[in-house]
Design a protein around this motif. Sequence first.
Motif, short mmCIF file in Angstrom:
data_model
loop_
_atom_site.label_atom_id
_atom_site.label_comp_id
_atom_site.label_asym_id
_atom_site.label_seq_id
_atom_site.Cartn_x
_atom_site.Cartn_y
_atom_site.Cartn_z
N VAL A 1 0.85 -1.20 0.00
CA VAL A 1 0.00 0.00 0.00
C VAL A 1 0.88 1.25 0.00
CG1 VAL A 1 -1.60 1.37 1.41
CG2 VAL A 1 -2.04 -1.04 1.03
N ALA A 2 1.95 1.21 0.78
CA ALA A 2 2.83 2.38 0.87
C ALA A 2 3.64 2.60 -0.41
CB ALA A 2 3.78 2.21 2.05
N LEU A 3 3.96 1.55 -1.12
CA LEU A 3 4.86 1.68 -2.27
C LEU A 3 4.17 1.65 -3.62
CD1 LEU A 3 7.68 -0.69 -0.97
CD2 LEU A 3 7.65 1.81 -0.93
N ALA A 4 3.01 1.06 -3.72
CA ALA A 4 2.35 0.88 -5.02
C ALA A 4 1.48 2.09 -5.36
CB ALA A 4 1.51 -0.39 -5.02
N ARG B 1 8.88 -5.54 -6.30
CA ARG B 1 8.68 -6.96 -6.63
C ARG B 1 9.16 -7.87 -5.51
NH1 ARG B 1 5.43 -9.36 -9.74
NH2 ARG B 1 5.88 -8.03 -11.47
N TRP B 2 10.07 -7.43 -4.67
CA TRP B 2 10.58 -8.26 -3.58
C TRP B 2 9.46 -8.67 -2.62
CZ3 TRP B 2 9.94 -6.50 1.35
CH2 TRP B 2 9.71 -5.14 1.52
N ALA C 1 0.10 -7.96 -7.39
CA ALA C 1 1.35 -8.05 -8.16
C ALA C 1 1.11 -7.98 -9.66
CB ALA C 1 2.07 -9.35 -7.81
N PHE C 2 -0.12 -8.26 -10.10
CA PHE C 2 -0.42 -8.31 -11.52
C PHE C 2 -1.21 -7.10 -12.00
CE2 PHE C 2 0.02 -12.70 -10.07
CZ PHE C 2 1.05 -13.10 -10.89
N LEU C 3 -1.47 -6.18 -11.10
CA LEU C 3 -2.27 -5.00 -11.46
C LEU C 3 -1.36 -3.81 -11.77
CD1 LEU C 3 -5.06 -5.37 -8.76
CD2 LEU C 3 -5.25 -5.83 -11.21
N ILE D 1 5.66 -15.33 -1.76
CA ILE D 1 5.72 -16.69 -2.31
C ILE D 1 6.48 -17.62 -1.37
CG2 ILE D 1 6.73 -18.07 -4.18
CD1 ILE D 1 6.02 -15.68 -6.05
N ALA D 2 7.59 -17.16 -0.82
CA ALA D 2 8.36 -17.99 0.11
C ALA D 2 7.54 -18.32 1.35
CB ALA D 2 9.65 -17.28 0.50
N LEU D 3 6.81 -17.34 1.87
CA LEU D 3 5.96 -17.59 3.03
C LEU D 3 4.83 -18.56 2.69
CD1 LEU D 3 5.67 -13.97 4.48
CD2 LEU D 3 6.93 -15.89 5.46
#
Length: 129
Positions: free
Chosen positions: A33-36, A106-107, A98-100, A113-115
């Motif tokens: 939210v803060a970065l996008a 991207r990190w 991530a797809f919008l 995904i790892a979580l």
Amino acid sequence: MNFLEPSPVLLAYLFVQKFVWLELIALLALLRVALARGPSRLAAALALLLSLAGIAIIFAPAFGAMAHPAYASAARLMTLGQGLWALLAPSVLLASSAFLPGMRARWIDFVHIALLWGLVGLWIATRMV
């Protein structure tokens, strides 16, 4: 091993399911939210609100909020599919961000995904015990 003692894997899964997953998703969604920008920010905000609502439902008994009229139906909703639906719903919203358009950092997606792999791995491990 005593059959009356739960396995450490099951205890780890229950701990992550109850006290870790939604908090981590809320943190990642807050960062998104803060970065996008634009629609990506909106999807992350919805993921944040959904995960915060789940956290509030989990901790409602500790704060004596079980008398609220909406608590019973919300608590039932949290247990659908052995609690996995409540964990995956905000996760799906975060993944969709991530797809919008407007997605940045991207990190966040790689950490998510790892979580998610860790949660699924714990869930599978509990089925094998």
